[in-house]
Design a protein around this motif. Structure first.
Motif, PDB file in Angstrom:
ATOM      1  N   HIS A 100      -8.884  10.640   3.314  1.00  0.00           N
ATOM      2  CA  HIS A 100      -8.245  11.784   2.650  1.00  0.00           C
ATOM      3  C   HIS A 100      -6.911  11.372   2.028  1.00  0.00           C
ATOM      4  O   HIS A 100      -6.559  11.818   0.927  1.00  0.00           O
ATOM      5  CB  HIS A 100      -8.045  12.935   3.646  1.00  0.00           C
ATOM      6  N   GLU A 101      -6.183  10.527   2.726  1.00  0.00           N
ATOM      7  CA  GLU A 101      -4.897  10.057   2.197  1.00  0.00           C
ATOM      8  C   GLU A 101      -5.102   9.261   0.910  1.00  0.00           C
ATOM      9  O   GLU A 101      -4.376   9.442  -0.068  1.00  0.00           O
ATOM     10  CB  GLU A 101      -4.189   9.203   3.254  1.00  0.00           C
ATOM     11  N   LYS A 102      -6.098   8.368   0.892  1.00  0.00           N
ATOM     12  CA  LYS A 102      -6.355   7.572  -0.313  1.00  0.00           C
ATOM     13  C   LYS A 102      -6.825   8.444  -1.467  1.00  0.00           C
ATOM     14  O   LYS A 102      -6.441   8.215  -2.616  1.00  0.00           O
ATOM     15  CB  LYS A 102      -7.367   6.467  -0.022  1.00  0.00           C
ATOM     16  N   ILE A 108      -5.568  10.887  -6.612  1.00  0.00           N
ATOM     17  CA  ILE A 108      -5.482  12.093  -7.430  1.00  0.00           C
ATOM     18  C   ILE A 108      -4.080  12.267  -8.007  1.00  0.00           C
ATOM     19  O   ILE A 108      -3.921  12.693  -9.154  1.00  0.00           O
ATOM     20  CB  ILE A 108      -5.901  13.334  -6.615  1.00  0.00           C
ATOM     21  N   THR A 109      -3.066  11.936  -7.210  1.00  0.00           N
ATOM     22  CA  THR A 109      -1.688  12.100  -7.683  1.00  0.00           C
ATOM     23  C   THR A 109      -1.258  10.980  -8.617  1.00  0.00           C
ATOM     24  O   THR A 109      -0.158  11.029  -9.163  1.00  0.00           O
ATOM     25  CB  THR A 109      -0.703  12.176  -6.504  1.00  0.00           C
ATOM     26  N   GLY A 110      -2.121   9.971  -8.813  1.00  0.00           N
ATOM     27  CA  GLY A 110      -1.827   8.928  -9.783  1.00  0.00           C
ATOM     28  C   GLY A 110      -1.104   7.718  -9.232  1.00  0.00           C
ATOM     29  O   GLY A 110      -0.463   6.985  -9.991  1.00  0.00           O
ATOM     30  N   ASP A 111      -1.202   7.475  -7.940  1.00  0.00           N
ATOM     31  CA  ASP A 111      -0.581   6.291  -7.340  1.00  0.00           C
ATOM     32  C   ASP A 111      -1.229   5.043  -7.933  1.00  0.00           C
ATOM     33  O   ASP A 111      -2.440   4.859  -7.864  1.00  0.00           O
ATOM     34  CB  ASP A 111      -0.767   6.317  -5.826  1.00  0.00           C
ATOM     35  N   SER A 112      -0.438   4.174  -8.523  1.00  0.00           N
ATOM     36  CA  SER A 112      -0.973   2.986  -9.199  1.00  0.00           C
ATOM     37  C   SER A 112      -1.448   1.913  -8.222  1.00  0.00           C
ATOM     38  O   SER A 112      -2.134   0.971  -8.622  1.00  0.00           O
ATOM     39  CB  SER A 112       0.089   2.394 -10.133  1.00  0.00           C
ATOM     40  N   ASN A 113      -1.110   2.024  -6.943  1.00  0.00           N
ATOM     41  CA  ASN A 113      -1.543   1.042  -5.949  1.00  0.00           C
ATOM     42  C   ASN A 113      -2.960   1.292  -5.448  1.00  0.00           C
ATOM     43  O   ASN A 113      -3.543   0.434  -4.800  1.00  0.00           O
ATOM     44  CB  ASN A 113      -0.595   1.040  -4.748  1.00  0.00           C
ATOM     45  N   ILE A 114      -3.523   2.468  -5.735  1.00  0.00           N
ATOM     46  CA  ILE A 114      -4.856   2.826  -5.261  1.00  0.00           C
ATOM     47  C   ILE A 114      -5.825   2.805  -6.436  1.00  0.00           C
ATOM     48  O   ILE A 114      -5.638   3.506  -7.420  1.00  0.00           O
ATOM     49  CB  ILE A 114      -4.863   4.235  -4.622  1.00  0.00           C
ATOM     50  N   THR A 115      -6.860   1.972  -6.308  1.00  0.00           N
ATOM     51  CA  THR A 115      -7.877   1.924  -7.355  1.00  0.00           C
ATOM     52  C   THR A 115      -9.029   2.848  -6.981  1.00  0.00           C
ATOM     53  O   THR A 115      -9.172   3.251  -5.821  1.00  0.00           O
ATOM     54  CB  THR A 115      -8.421   0.491  -7.539  1.00  0.00           C
TER      55      THR A 115
END
Length: 109
Positions: free
Chosen positions: A58-60, A65-72
């Protein structure tokens, strides 16, 4: 979102009470590191691991969704699938435990 384990806690309590009554004490098995681990403790740890996997998924998803560039997208999907597989395995294990408990309870004395 965390996993509601109140129903499983009730089942574990019933199983534990039945085991204590049947054996006169709490039986334990050896853990991987040579220490003794009770079945109830192992079951609680497994449930906590599934809950942690779901929380991580859920965190990922929220980070993606919020646009964190570290998560692909791949990271998010793999983590979600791992959590889903862990949950499905836990449900199957619960069904097998319930069937075993029912079988034992229906045995003639």
């Amino acid at each position: 979102m965390s996993l509601d384990i109140s129903k499983l806690d009730s089942l574990i309590s019933e199983l534990n009470a039945g085991r204590v009554a049947a054996t006169g004490g709490v039986s334990k098995s050896n853990g991987e590191d040579g220490t003794t681990v009770s079945f109830v403790d192992a079951l609680h740890k497994a449930i906590e691991n599934v809950s942690a996997a779901q929380d991580q998924a859920h965190e990922k998803v929220n980070q993606y969704i919020t646009g964190d560039s570290n998560i692909t997208l791949q990271d998010m999907l793999i983590t979600s699938q791992k959590a889903d597989i862990a949950f499905l395995q836990m449900v199957k294990s619960k069904e097998k435990l319930r069937a075993a408990y029912t079988t034992i309870m229906n045995m003639p004395v």
